[in-house]
Design a protein around this motif. Structure first.
Motif, PDB file in Angstrom:
ATOM      1  N   ILE A   8     -27.298  -4.914  19.555  1.00  0.00           N
ATOM      2  CA  ILE A   8     -25.067  -4.792  19.662  1.00  0.00           C
ATOM      3  C   ILE A   8     -25.617  -3.698  19.893  1.00  0.00           C
ATOM      4  O   ILE A   8     -25.978  -2.804  18.733  1.00  0.00           O
ATOM      5  CB  ILE A   8     -24.865  -5.240  17.974  1.00  0.00           C
ATOM      6  N   HIS A  47     -23.645   0.070  19.234  1.00  0.00           N
ATOM      7  CA  HIS A  47     -22.316   1.049  18.916  1.00  0.00           C
ATOM      8  C   HIS A  47     -22.698   2.236  18.946  1.00  0.00           C
ATOM      9  O   HIS A  47     -23.450   3.351  19.283  1.00  0.00           O
ATOM     10  CB  HIS A  47     -22.632   0.545  17.534  1.00  0.00           C
ATOM     11  N   ALA A  57     -20.366  -0.302  11.715  1.00  0.00           N
ATOM     12  CA  ALA A  57     -22.011  -0.426  12.587  1.00  0.00           C
ATOM     13  C   ALA A  57     -22.916  -0.547  11.083  1.00  0.00           C
ATOM     14  O   ALA A  57     -23.481  -2.357  11.514  1.00  0.00           O
ATOM     15  CB  ALA A  57     -22.374   0.362  13.308  1.00  0.00           C
ATOM     16  N   ALA A  59     -28.604  -4.278  16.154  1.00  0.00           N
ATOM     17  CA  ALA A  59     -27.993  -3.609  16.666  1.00  0.00           C
ATOM     18  C   ALA A  59     -27.933  -2.128  16.287  1.00  0.00           C
ATOM     19  O   ALA A  59     -29.303  -1.738  16.133  1.00  0.00           O
ATOM     20  CB  ALA A  59     -26.418  -3.483  15.385  1.00  0.00           C
ATOM     21  N   LEU A 117     -30.162  -2.825  11.763  1.00  0.00           N
ATOM     22  CA  LEU A 117     -29.540  -1.770  12.274  1.00  0.00           C
ATOM     23  C   LEU A 117     -30.013  -0.639  12.717  1.00  0.00           C
ATOM     24  O   LEU A 117     -31.151  -0.038  11.761  1.00  0.00           O
ATOM     25  CB  LEU A 117     -28.239  -1.409  11.671  1.00  0.00           C
TER      26      LEU A 117
END
Length: 282
Positions: free
Chosen positions: A98, A100, A113, A79, A55
């Motif tokens: 991805i 968010h 997330a 992400a 992330l």
């Protein structure tokens, strides 16, 4: 002559006996294999590699987008979390991220997330008033660090900033926020927290539809100043000699710090970033 024949006959029997004990029946006359070797192939089991999900906080910015791309190139699931959500970058790799949307200063708007995430890299930061800079550089990152620790995420990399002497005073909220986030990270992630302290980061920056090739200035300066480390220790003016660093180098070291199990935790200065970016990952 009869003794010689007898000796050869005895040796032949010994070889035959030894061969038979090993499961092989060989002719001592012609060396032909009386029984063919039987080799059984082991069954091949395809074991999928462990899934790593990264992330990137602030993944649609200059540094963050380069980190996303580097992580995708290394085969990671990526992400991004930012206030604006999906990046405006129109490149094929961006479709694999991805995206968010959420605000680290607003509880409940972004924590989902973190689901399934194995490591976090934060590029969150900004400029403005001292109070605003402290919130963006400090409080927002502290919120992320605490949430990641509660989720038992093992690795957290924070893109901080090198000290620039007088600039530290002029941008008090910026640096106080950065250092507060660093303290929180080293406390919560003593074995998996990595802090990168680059100076000026150069590369191709996007400003609207324009691309600014900052490498035209940054690359020559890096080549010159990276060999003048002693000058950066000079009081007052020393920080002016901290070499710039390529955004690609920052991205490589950030991803390595988030995924390499033997990457050392702690603070990595610009010279460490240059060094680690030249090394092959484990």
């Amino acid at each position: 002559m009869s003794r010689l024949i007898h000796s050869r006959s005895s040796l032949s029997r010994i070889y035959s006996l030894a061969a038979s004990r090993n499961g092989r029946f060989l002719s001592t006359v012609s060396n032909n294999v009386d029984e063919p070797f039987k080799v059984e192939e082991a069954e091949t089991v395809n074991v999928p590699p462990p899934t790593e999900k990264l992330l990137v906080l602030g993944g649609n910015g200059f540094v963050g987008s380069n980190i996303c791309k580097e992580a995708l190139d290394r085969g990671l699931s990526v992400a991004s979390l930012s206030r604006s959500g999906r990046s405006s970058i129109q490149e094929s790799w961006a479709n694999s991220v991805i995206w968010h949307q959420g605000n680290l200063l607003s509880a409940g708007s972004w924590e989902e997330a973190l689901s399934g995430v194995t490591a976090v890299i934060s590029c969150v930061g900004g400029f403005g008033s001292n109070s605003y800079m402290y919130k963006i550089n400090g409080t927002a990152n502290i919120n992320a660090i605490r949430a990641a620790a509660e989720q038992d995420i093992k690795k957290f990399v924070y893109i901080s900033a090198a000290d620039f002497g007088l600039a530290n005073y002029l941008l008090k909220g910026y640096y106080e926020g950065k250092r507060a986030a660093e303290t929180e990270l080293l406390t919560r992630f003593p074995y998996g927290g990595v802090i990168l302290r680059p100076g000026f980061i150069y590369g191709t920056r996007r400003v609207g539809s324009m691309k600014l090739p900052l490498g035209v200035i940054g690359s020559p300066l890096e080549m010159i100043l990276k060999h003048a480390k002693s000058l950066s220790q000079v009081p007052l003016v020393g920080p002016l000699f901290i070499p710039p660093v390529n955004v690609t180098s920052v991205a490589k070291v950030a991803v390595r710090g988030a995924t390499d199990p033997v990457f050392p935790p702690g603070i990595i200065d610009v010279y460490g970033i240059q060094r680690y970016s030249q090394q092959k990952s484990a």
